[in-house]
Design an enzyme around this catalytic site. Sequence first.
Site, short mmCIF file in Angstrom:
data_model
loop_
_atom_site.label_atom_id
_atom_site.label_comp_id
_atom_site.label_asym_id
_atom_site.label_seq_id
_atom_site.Cartn_x
_atom_site.Cartn_y
_atom_site.Cartn_z
N GLN A 150 8.65 -5.19 -5.17
CA GLN A 150 7.41 -5.62 -4.51
C GLN A 150 7.53 -7.00 -3.84
OE1 GLN A 150 3.57 -4.37 -4.63
NE2 GLN A 150 4.15 -5.61 -2.87
N GLU A 211 4.87 -2.00 7.14
CA GLU A 211 3.44 -1.87 6.84
C GLU A 211 2.76 -3.13 7.35
OE1 GLU A 211 2.29 -1.44 2.75
OE2 GLU A 211 0.24 -0.85 3.27
N ASP A 307 -1.40 6.60 -2.21
CA ASP A 307 -0.99 5.20 -2.28
C ASP A 307 -1.69 4.46 -3.44
OD1 ASP A 307 0.39 2.91 -1.68
OD2 ASP A 307 -0.56 2.55 0.26
N TRP A 313 -5.49 -3.18 -4.14
CA TRP A 313 -5.52 -2.90 -2.70
C TRP A 313 -6.67 -2.00 -2.28
CZ3 TRP A 313 -1.16 -3.06 -5.75
CH2 TRP A 313 -0.24 -4.07 -5.43
ZN LIG Z 1 2.66 1.75 -1.34
#
Ligand SMILES: [Zn+2]
Length: 423
Positions: A150, A211, A307, A313
Amino acid sequence: MLIRNICLPDGRRGQDLLVQEGRIAALGPNLSAPEGMEIVDGGGWLLSPPFVDAHFHMDATLSYGLPRVNQSGTLLEGIALWGELKPLLTQEALVERALAYCDWAVARGLLAIRSHVDICDPRLLAVEALLHVRERVKPYLDLQLVAFPQDGVLRATGALEKLKRALDRGVDVVGGIPHFERTMADGAASVKLLCELAAERGLMVDMHCDESDDPLSRHVETLAFETQRLGLQGRVTGSHLTSMHSMDNYYVSKLIPLMAEAGLHAVANPLINITLQGRHDSYPKRRGMTRVPELLAAGVNVGFGHDCVMDPWYSLGSGDMLEVAAMGLHVAQMSSQAGMKACFDAVTVNNARILGLEGYGLEPGCKADFVLLQARDPVEALRLRAQRLLVVRGGQVLSRCAPATAQLSLPGRPATVDWTLAR
Ligand SMILES: [Zn+2]
Protein backbone atom coordinates in the site's frame (compact mmCIF):
# COMPACT_ATOMS: atom_id res chain seq x y z
CA MET A 1 -30.21 -32.34 -6.83
CA LEU A 2 -32.27 -31.65 -9.96
CA ILE A 3 -33.39 -28.07 -10.57
CA ARG A 4 -36.38 -27.90 -12.88
CA ASN A 5 -37.39 -24.98 -15.10
CA ILE A 6 -34.66 -22.35 -15.11
CA CYS A 7 -33.46 -19.65 -17.55
CA LEU A 8 -29.79 -19.27 -18.38
CA PRO A 9 -27.72 -16.10 -18.90
CA ASP A 10 -27.39 -16.92 -22.63
CA GLY A 11 -31.19 -16.71 -23.04
CA ARG A 12 -32.11 -20.42 -23.01
CA ARG A 13 -35.42 -21.03 -21.20
CA GLY A 14 -37.15 -24.06 -19.70
CA GLN A 15 -33.91 -25.83 -18.79
CA ASP A 16 -33.21 -28.38 -16.05
CA LEU A 17 -29.89 -28.76 -14.27
CA LEU A 18 -28.72 -32.04 -12.75
CA VAL A 19 -26.08 -32.05 -10.00
CA GLN A 20 -24.17 -35.18 -9.06
CA GLU A 21 -21.17 -35.48 -6.73
CA GLY A 22 -20.68 -31.73 -6.53
CA ARG A 23 -20.49 -31.22 -10.28
CA ILE A 24 -22.98 -30.34 -12.99
CA ALA A 25 -23.89 -33.69 -14.56
CA ALA A 26 -26.35 -32.48 -17.22
CA LEU A 27 -28.12 -29.38 -18.48
CA GLY A 28 -31.08 -29.40 -20.87
CA PRO A 29 -34.86 -29.53 -21.17
CA ASN A 30 -36.92 -32.28 -19.49
CA LEU A 31 -34.09 -34.20 -17.77
CA SER A 32 -35.20 -37.35 -16.02
CA ALA A 33 -34.54 -37.50 -12.28
CA PRO A 34 -32.56 -40.47 -10.97
CA GLU A 35 -34.26 -42.44 -8.14
CA GLY A 36 -34.41 -40.58 -4.82
CA MET A 37 -33.07 -37.33 -6.22
CA GLU A 38 -34.06 -34.05 -4.52
CA ILE A 39 -36.09 -31.98 -7.00
CA VAL A 40 -36.08 -28.18 -6.72
CA ASP A 41 -38.56 -25.98 -8.59
CA GLY A 42 -36.56 -23.27 -10.36
CA GLY A 43 -39.74 -21.28 -10.97
CA GLY A 44 -38.55 -20.16 -14.41
CA TRP A 45 -35.93 -17.91 -12.75
CA LEU A 46 -32.42 -17.12 -13.95
CA LEU A 47 -29.68 -19.51 -12.85
CA SER A 48 -26.22 -17.97 -13.14
CA PRO A 49 -22.75 -19.09 -12.19
CA PRO A 50 -21.88 -17.35 -8.90
CA PHE A 51 -20.72 -13.76 -8.74
CA VAL A 52 -16.97 -13.22 -8.58
CA ASP A 53 -15.22 -10.11 -7.25
CA ALA A 54 -11.85 -9.48 -8.92
CA HIS A 55 -10.79 -6.61 -6.67
CA PHE A 56 -11.41 -6.18 -2.96
CA HIS A 57 -9.72 -5.09 0.28
CA MET A 58 -10.81 -7.53 2.96
CA ASP A 59 -8.30 -6.26 5.54
CA ALA A 60 -10.01 -2.86 5.60
CA THR A 61 -13.63 -3.89 5.19
CA LEU A 62 -16.31 -3.02 7.76
CA SER A 63 -13.94 -0.61 9.53
CA TYR A 64 -15.93 2.50 8.59
CA GLY A 65 -15.49 5.28 11.16
CA LEU A 66 -12.36 3.74 12.74
CA PRO A 67 -10.73 5.89 14.00
CA ARG A 68 -12.62 8.61 12.06
CA VAL A 69 -14.29 9.10 8.68
CA ASN A 70 -12.69 10.37 5.46
CA GLN A 71 -13.51 14.12 5.32
CA SER A 72 -12.25 15.01 1.82
CA GLY A 73 -13.43 11.78 0.20
CA THR A 74 -10.15 11.41 -1.70
CA LEU A 75 -8.00 8.35 -2.32
CA LEU A 76 -5.06 10.05 -0.61
CA GLU A 77 -6.97 10.86 2.61
CA GLY A 78 -8.22 7.25 2.57
CA ILE A 79 -4.61 6.00 2.42
CA ALA A 80 -3.66 8.38 5.28
CA LEU A 81 -6.66 7.23 7.32
CA TRP A 82 -5.75 3.56 6.75
CA GLY A 83 -2.26 4.49 8.05
CA GLU A 84 -3.88 5.82 11.26
CA LEU A 85 -6.00 2.69 11.63
CA LYS A 86 -3.20 0.16 11.02
CA PRO A 87 -1.48 0.45 14.44
CA LEU A 88 -4.87 -0.11 16.11
CA LEU A 89 -5.67 -3.34 14.25
CA THR A 90 -5.81 -6.67 16.03
CA GLN A 91 -5.84 -10.09 14.42
CA GLU A 92 -9.13 -10.98 16.16
CA ALA A 93 -10.92 -7.89 14.86
CA LEU A 94 -9.56 -8.38 11.32
CA VAL A 95 -10.69 -12.00 11.25
CA GLU A 96 -14.10 -11.19 12.70
CA ARG A 97 -14.78 -8.42 10.16
CA ALA A 98 -13.55 -10.50 7.22
CA LEU A 99 -15.72 -13.47 8.23
CA ALA A 100 -18.74 -11.17 8.62
CA TYR A 101 -18.10 -9.80 5.14
CA CYS A 102 -17.85 -13.34 3.72
CA ASP A 103 -21.29 -14.07 5.25
CA TRP A 104 -22.67 -11.04 3.38
CA ALA A 105 -20.94 -12.18 0.19
CA VAL A 106 -22.38 -15.71 0.32
CA ALA A 107 -25.89 -14.35 0.93
CA ARG A 108 -25.41 -12.22 -2.20
CA GLY A 109 -24.27 -15.20 -4.28
CA LEU A 110 -20.66 -13.97 -4.32
CA LEU A 111 -18.50 -17.09 -3.96
CA ALA A 112 -15.02 -16.03 -5.12
CA ILE A 113 -13.10 -12.92 -4.11
CA ARG A 114 -9.63 -11.65 -4.99
CA SER A 115 -8.58 -9.48 -2.05
CA HIS A 116 -5.52 -7.31 -1.80
CA VAL A 117 -3.84 -7.42 1.61
CA ASP A 118 -1.52 -4.68 2.82
CA ILE A 119 1.95 -6.13 3.47
CA CYS A 120 3.60 -2.89 4.70
CA ASP A 121 3.37 -3.89 8.37
CA PRO A 122 6.43 -5.61 9.85
CA ARG A 123 4.14 -7.91 11.89
CA LEU A 124 2.22 -8.89 8.71
CA LEU A 125 -0.83 -8.86 10.95
CA ALA A 126 -3.36 -8.49 8.12
CA VAL A 127 -1.58 -11.16 6.05
CA GLU A 128 -1.74 -13.67 8.92
CA ALA A 129 -5.39 -12.80 9.58
CA LEU A 130 -6.48 -13.19 5.95
CA LEU A 131 -4.48 -16.42 5.46
CA HIS A 132 -6.43 -17.76 8.44
CA VAL A 133 -9.71 -16.50 6.94
CA ARG A 134 -8.83 -18.06 3.55
CA GLU A 135 -8.67 -21.47 5.25
CA ARG A 136 -11.77 -20.89 7.38
CA VAL A 137 -13.98 -19.97 4.39
CA LYS A 138 -12.51 -22.54 1.98
CA PRO A 139 -15.54 -24.87 2.22
CA TYR A 140 -17.85 -22.12 0.93
CA LEU A 141 -15.86 -19.29 -0.68
CA ASP A 142 -12.67 -19.00 -2.76
CA LEU A 143 -10.51 -16.23 -1.34
CA GLN A 144 -7.44 -15.32 -3.41
CA LEU A 145 -4.92 -12.96 -1.79
CA VAL A 146 -2.71 -10.32 -3.43
CA ALA A 147 0.42 -9.06 -1.65
CA PHE A 148 -0.26 -5.34 -1.83
CA PRO A 149 2.44 -2.81 -0.86
CA GLN A 150 0.00 0.00 0.00
CA ASP A 151 2.77 2.49 0.87
CA GLY A 152 4.80 1.74 -2.30
CA VAL A 153 7.27 -1.12 -2.72
CA LEU A 154 10.12 1.34 -3.35
CA ARG A 155 8.78 4.30 -1.36
CA ALA A 156 8.30 2.43 1.93
CA THR A 157 11.44 1.16 3.66
CA GLY A 158 11.70 -2.62 3.70
CA ALA A 159 8.47 -3.14 1.72
CA LEU A 160 10.03 -5.50 -0.84
CA GLU A 161 11.36 -7.79 1.89
CA LYS A 162 7.92 -7.82 3.59
CA LEU A 163 6.21 -8.52 0.28
CA LYS A 164 8.49 -11.51 -0.31
CA ARG A 165 7.78 -12.75 3.23
CA ALA A 166 4.03 -12.51 2.54
CA LEU A 167 4.48 -14.58 -0.65
CA ASP A 168 6.56 -17.09 1.33
CA ARG A 169 3.66 -17.36 3.80
CA GLY A 170 1.37 -18.38 0.94
CA VAL A 171 -0.15 -15.17 -0.45
CA ASP A 172 -1.19 -16.01 -4.02
CA VAL A 173 -0.59 -12.98 -6.26
CA VAL A 174 2.01 -10.16 -6.59
CA GLY A 175 0.57 -6.64 -6.15
CA GLY A 176 1.88 -3.12 -6.60
CA ILE A 177 0.96 0.57 -6.67
CA PRO A 178 3.24 2.34 -9.17
CA HIS A 179 1.33 5.67 -9.15
CA PHE A 180 1.99 6.00 -5.40
CA GLU A 181 5.78 5.73 -5.78
CA ARG A 182 7.64 9.06 -5.50
CA THR A 183 8.42 9.57 -9.20
CA MET A 184 7.24 8.28 -12.57
CA ALA A 185 10.66 6.58 -12.92
CA ASP A 186 10.24 4.82 -9.57
CA GLY A 187 6.73 3.78 -10.57
CA ALA A 188 8.02 2.17 -13.77
CA ALA A 189 10.92 0.55 -11.85
CA SER A 190 8.44 -0.92 -9.35
CA VAL A 191 6.38 -2.47 -12.16
CA LYS A 192 9.49 -4.09 -13.68
CA LEU A 193 10.74 -5.36 -10.33
CA LEU A 194 7.38 -6.85 -9.29
CA CYS A 195 6.72 -8.49 -12.67
CA GLU A 196 10.19 -10.08 -12.53
CA LEU A 197 9.43 -11.34 -9.02
CA ALA A 198 6.16 -12.88 -10.25
CA ALA A 199 7.89 -14.50 -13.24
CA GLU A 200 10.59 -15.99 -10.98
CA ARG A 201 8.00 -17.47 -8.65
CA GLY A 202 5.46 -18.47 -11.30
CA LEU A 203 2.76 -16.23 -9.82
CA MET A 204 0.06 -13.95 -11.19
CA VAL A 205 0.29 -10.15 -10.97
CA ASP A 206 -2.46 -7.68 -10.06
CA MET A 207 -1.45 -4.06 -9.64
CA HIS A 208 -3.32 -0.98 -8.57
CA CYS A 209 -2.26 0.93 -11.64
CA ASP A 210 -2.72 4.59 -12.59
CA GLU A 211 -5.51 5.17 -10.08
CA SER A 212 -5.38 8.90 -10.63
CA ASP A 213 -6.85 11.62 -12.84
CA ASP A 214 -3.39 12.44 -14.19
CA PRO A 215 -3.50 11.85 -17.97
CA LEU A 216 0.28 11.33 -17.94
CA SER A 217 0.15 8.45 -15.47
CA ARG A 218 1.14 5.71 -17.92
CA HIS A 219 2.30 2.79 -15.81
CA VAL A 220 -0.14 0.48 -17.58
CA GLU A 221 2.10 0.81 -20.65
CA THR A 222 5.05 -0.51 -18.63
CA LEU A 223 2.86 -3.22 -17.15
CA ALA A 224 1.81 -4.41 -20.64
CA PHE A 225 5.40 -4.21 -21.90
CA GLU A 226 6.81 -6.21 -18.97
CA THR A 227 4.00 -8.75 -19.33
CA GLN A 228 5.08 -9.42 -22.90
CA ARG A 229 8.80 -9.30 -22.20
CA LEU A 230 8.51 -11.87 -19.41
CA GLY A 231 5.97 -14.11 -21.15
CA LEU A 232 3.29 -13.48 -18.50
CA GLN A 233 0.40 -13.16 -20.98
CA GLY A 234 -2.98 -13.95 -19.40
CA ARG A 235 -1.57 -13.82 -15.86
CA VAL A 236 -1.40 -10.05 -15.32
CA THR A 237 -4.16 -7.64 -14.30
CA GLY A 238 -4.16 -3.86 -14.28
CA SER A 239 -6.64 -2.64 -11.65
CA HIS A 240 -8.38 0.75 -11.74
CA LEU A 241 -6.53 2.27 -14.76
CA THR A 242 -8.50 5.48 -14.14
CA SER A 243 -5.90 7.77 -15.75
CA MET A 244 -6.97 6.22 -19.08
CA HIS A 245 -10.21 8.18 -18.71
CA SER A 246 -8.25 11.44 -18.96
CA MET A 247 -5.57 10.39 -21.46
CA ASP A 248 -5.07 11.85 -24.89
CA ASN A 249 -7.07 9.85 -27.46
CA TYR A 250 -4.14 9.40 -29.84
CA TYR A 251 -2.01 7.89 -27.09
CA VAL A 252 -4.87 5.57 -26.08
CA SER A 253 -5.18 4.40 -29.70
CA LYS A 254 -1.65 2.97 -29.31
CA LEU A 255 -2.04 1.81 -25.73
CA ILE A 256 -5.16 -0.36 -25.99
CA PRO A 257 -3.74 -2.58 -28.77
CA LEU A 258 -0.58 -3.05 -26.67
CA MET A 259 -2.71 -4.13 -23.70
CA ALA A 260 -4.66 -6.55 -25.92
CA GLU A 261 -1.45 -8.03 -27.39
CA ALA A 262 -0.06 -8.52 -23.89
CA GLY A 263 -3.21 -10.42 -22.83
CA LEU A 264 -3.60 -8.01 -19.94
CA HIS A 265 -6.80 -8.22 -17.88
CA ALA A 266 -8.33 -4.93 -16.74
CA VAL A 267 -10.44 -4.31 -13.64
CA ALA A 268 -12.63 -1.25 -13.22
CA ASN A 269 -14.06 -0.46 -9.79
CA PRO A 270 -17.14 1.59 -10.70
CA LEU A 271 -18.55 2.36 -7.23
CA ILE A 272 -15.22 3.51 -5.88
CA ASN A 273 -13.87 5.37 -8.87
CA ILE A 274 -17.07 7.36 -9.49
CA THR A 275 -16.75 8.35 -5.83
CA LEU A 276 -13.00 9.06 -5.59
CA GLN A 277 -12.04 10.41 -9.01
CA GLY A 278 -12.50 13.98 -10.20
CA ARG A 279 -12.19 15.34 -6.66
CA HIS A 280 -9.75 18.00 -7.81
CA ASP A 281 -12.06 19.10 -10.64
CA SER A 282 -14.56 21.92 -10.29
CA TYR A 283 -16.98 21.57 -13.25
CA PRO A 284 -17.13 19.71 -15.50
CA LYS A 285 -16.17 16.84 -13.18
CA ARG A 286 -14.60 13.78 -14.77
CA ARG A 287 -16.12 10.36 -14.09
CA GLY A 288 -12.68 8.84 -13.90
CA MET A 289 -13.57 5.21 -14.68
CA THR A 290 -11.33 3.51 -17.23
CA ARG A 291 -12.45 3.06 -20.85
CA VAL A 292 -14.48 -0.13 -20.43
CA PRO A 293 -16.35 -0.39 -23.78
CA GLU A 294 -13.23 0.46 -25.79
CA LEU A 295 -11.14 -2.13 -23.94
CA LEU A 296 -13.82 -4.80 -24.44
CA ALA A 297 -14.09 -3.92 -28.14
CA ALA A 298 -10.32 -4.46 -28.48
CA GLY A 299 -10.62 -7.93 -26.94
CA VAL A 300 -9.26 -7.07 -23.49
CA ASN A 301 -10.93 -9.06 -20.71
CA VAL A 302 -12.50 -6.48 -18.38
CA GLY A 303 -13.91 -7.30 -14.97
CA PHE A 304 -15.60 -5.12 -12.34
CA GLY A 305 -14.54 -5.10 -8.69
CA HIS A 306 -16.30 -3.97 -5.53
CA ASP A 307 -12.96 -2.70 -4.14
CA CYS A 308 -14.32 -1.37 -0.83
CA VAL A 309 -17.22 -1.88 1.56
CA MET A 310 -17.49 0.40 4.61
CA ASP A 311 -13.83 1.33 4.95
CA PRO A 312 -11.59 4.45 4.85
CA TRP A 313 -12.34 4.92 1.14
CA TYR A 314 -16.04 4.09 0.84
CA SER A 315 -18.85 4.28 3.39
CA LEU A 316 -21.43 2.08 1.63
CA GLY A 317 -21.73 -1.34 -0.04
CA SER A 318 -23.02 -4.77 0.97
CA GLY A 319 -21.17 -7.32 -1.17
CA ASP A 320 -23.71 -6.96 -3.98
CA MET A 321 -21.97 -7.43 -7.34
CA LEU A 322 -25.21 -6.50 -9.14
CA GLU A 323 -24.89 -3.05 -7.56
CA VAL A 324 -21.30 -2.90 -8.82
CA ALA A 325 -22.32 -3.92 -12.35
CA ALA A 326 -25.25 -1.50 -12.40
CA MET A 327 -22.96 1.38 -11.47
CA GLY A 328 -20.46 0.30 -14.14
CA LEU A 329 -23.24 0.23 -16.71
CA HIS A 330 -24.26 3.80 -15.86
CA VAL A 331 -20.79 5.29 -15.60
CA ALA A 332 -19.63 3.66 -18.86
CA GLN A 333 -22.99 4.42 -20.52
CA MET A 334 -23.26 0.75 -21.56
CA SER A 335 -27.03 0.94 -21.87
CA SER A 336 -27.54 -1.12 -25.03
CA GLN A 337 -28.79 -4.70 -24.57
CA ALA A 338 -25.31 -6.00 -25.44
CA GLY A 339 -23.68 -3.44 -23.14
CA MET A 340 -25.86 -4.38 -20.18
CA LYS A 341 -25.22 -8.08 -20.75
CA ALA A 342 -21.48 -7.32 -20.89
CA CYS A 343 -21.75 -5.64 -17.47
CA PHE A 344 -23.33 -8.83 -16.05
CA ASP A 345 -20.44 -10.83 -17.57
CA ALA A 346 -18.00 -8.37 -15.93
CA VAL A 347 -19.06 -9.58 -12.46
CA THR A 348 -19.29 -13.26 -13.39
CA VAL A 349 -17.37 -14.96 -16.22
CA ASN A 350 -14.83 -12.19 -16.88
CA ASN A 351 -13.82 -12.04 -13.21
CA ALA A 352 -13.61 -15.84 -13.10
CA ARG A 353 -11.05 -15.67 -15.95
CA ILE A 354 -9.06 -13.02 -14.06
CA LEU A 355 -8.88 -15.22 -10.95
CA GLY A 356 -8.19 -18.31 -13.07
CA LEU A 357 -11.00 -20.27 -11.38
CA GLU A 358 -11.09 -23.96 -12.26
CA GLY A 359 -14.46 -25.54 -13.16
CA TYR A 360 -16.37 -22.25 -13.27
CA GLY A 361 -19.47 -22.15 -15.47
CA LEU A 362 -22.66 -24.04 -16.20
CA GLU A 363 -21.42 -26.66 -18.67
CA PRO A 364 -21.58 -30.33 -17.67
CA GLY A 365 -18.41 -31.12 -15.72
CA CYS A 366 -18.22 -27.68 -14.08
CA LYS A 367 -18.46 -27.34 -10.31
CA ALA A 368 -22.06 -27.20 -9.11
CA ASP A 369 -21.68 -23.60 -7.92
CA PHE A 370 -24.50 -21.26 -8.89
CA VAL A 371 -27.04 -18.70 -7.82
CA LEU A 372 -30.76 -18.64 -8.61
CA LEU A 373 -31.86 -15.04 -9.17
CA GLN A 374 -35.40 -13.64 -9.03
CA ALA A 375 -35.17 -12.37 -12.61
CA ARG A 376 -35.73 -13.78 -16.09
CA ASP A 377 -32.48 -12.59 -17.66
CA PRO A 378 -29.22 -10.79 -16.76
CA VAL A 379 -30.55 -7.35 -17.65
CA GLU A 380 -33.55 -7.80 -15.38
CA ALA A 381 -31.21 -9.05 -12.64
CA LEU A 382 -29.29 -5.76 -12.95
CA ARG A 383 -32.41 -3.61 -13.05
CA LEU A 384 -33.92 -5.21 -9.94
CA ARG A 385 -30.72 -6.09 -8.02
CA ALA A 386 -32.54 -9.42 -8.03
CA GLN A 387 -33.01 -11.47 -4.87
CA ARG A 388 -30.63 -14.42 -4.54
CA LEU A 389 -33.28 -17.09 -4.04
CA LEU A 390 -30.77 -19.93 -3.73
CA VAL A 391 -26.97 -19.95 -3.47
CA VAL A 392 -25.35 -23.32 -4.10
CA ARG A 393 -21.76 -24.51 -3.87
CA GLY A 394 -20.67 -28.02 -4.78
CA GLY A 395 -24.34 -29.01 -4.86
CA GLN A 396 -24.92 -27.83 -1.25
CA VAL A 397 -27.33 -24.98 -0.51
CA LEU A 398 -25.43 -22.21 1.32
CA SER A 399 -28.13 -19.57 1.44
CA ARG A 400 -31.84 -19.13 0.71
CA CYS A 401 -33.86 -15.98 0.39
CA ALA A 402 -37.61 -15.39 -0.05
CA PRO A 403 -38.74 -13.73 -3.30
CA ALA A 404 -39.17 -9.97 -3.05
CA THR A 405 -42.77 -8.83 -3.28
CA ALA A 406 -45.19 -6.42 -1.61
CA GLN A 407 -48.81 -6.79 -0.51
CA LEU A 408 -50.82 -4.07 -2.25
CA SER A 409 -54.06 -2.50 -1.06
CA LEU A 410 -55.12 -0.65 -4.20
CA PRO A 411 -58.65 -0.39 -5.61
CA GLY A 412 -59.05 -2.60 -8.67
CA ARG A 413 -55.38 -3.69 -8.70
CA PRO A 414 -53.72 -7.08 -7.95
CA ALA A 415 -52.94 -7.99 -4.33
CA THR A 416 -49.21 -8.32 -4.90
CA VAL A 417 -46.68 -6.44 -6.98
CA ASP A 418 -44.62 -8.18 -9.69
CA TRP A 419 -41.57 -6.26 -10.88
CA THR A 420 -40.46 -8.91 -13.37
CA LEU A 421 -41.58 -7.96 -16.84
CA ALA A 422 -38.97 -9.74 -18.99
CA ARG A 423 -40.58 -12.28 -21.33
ZN1 LIG B 1 -8.04 -1.41 -4.52
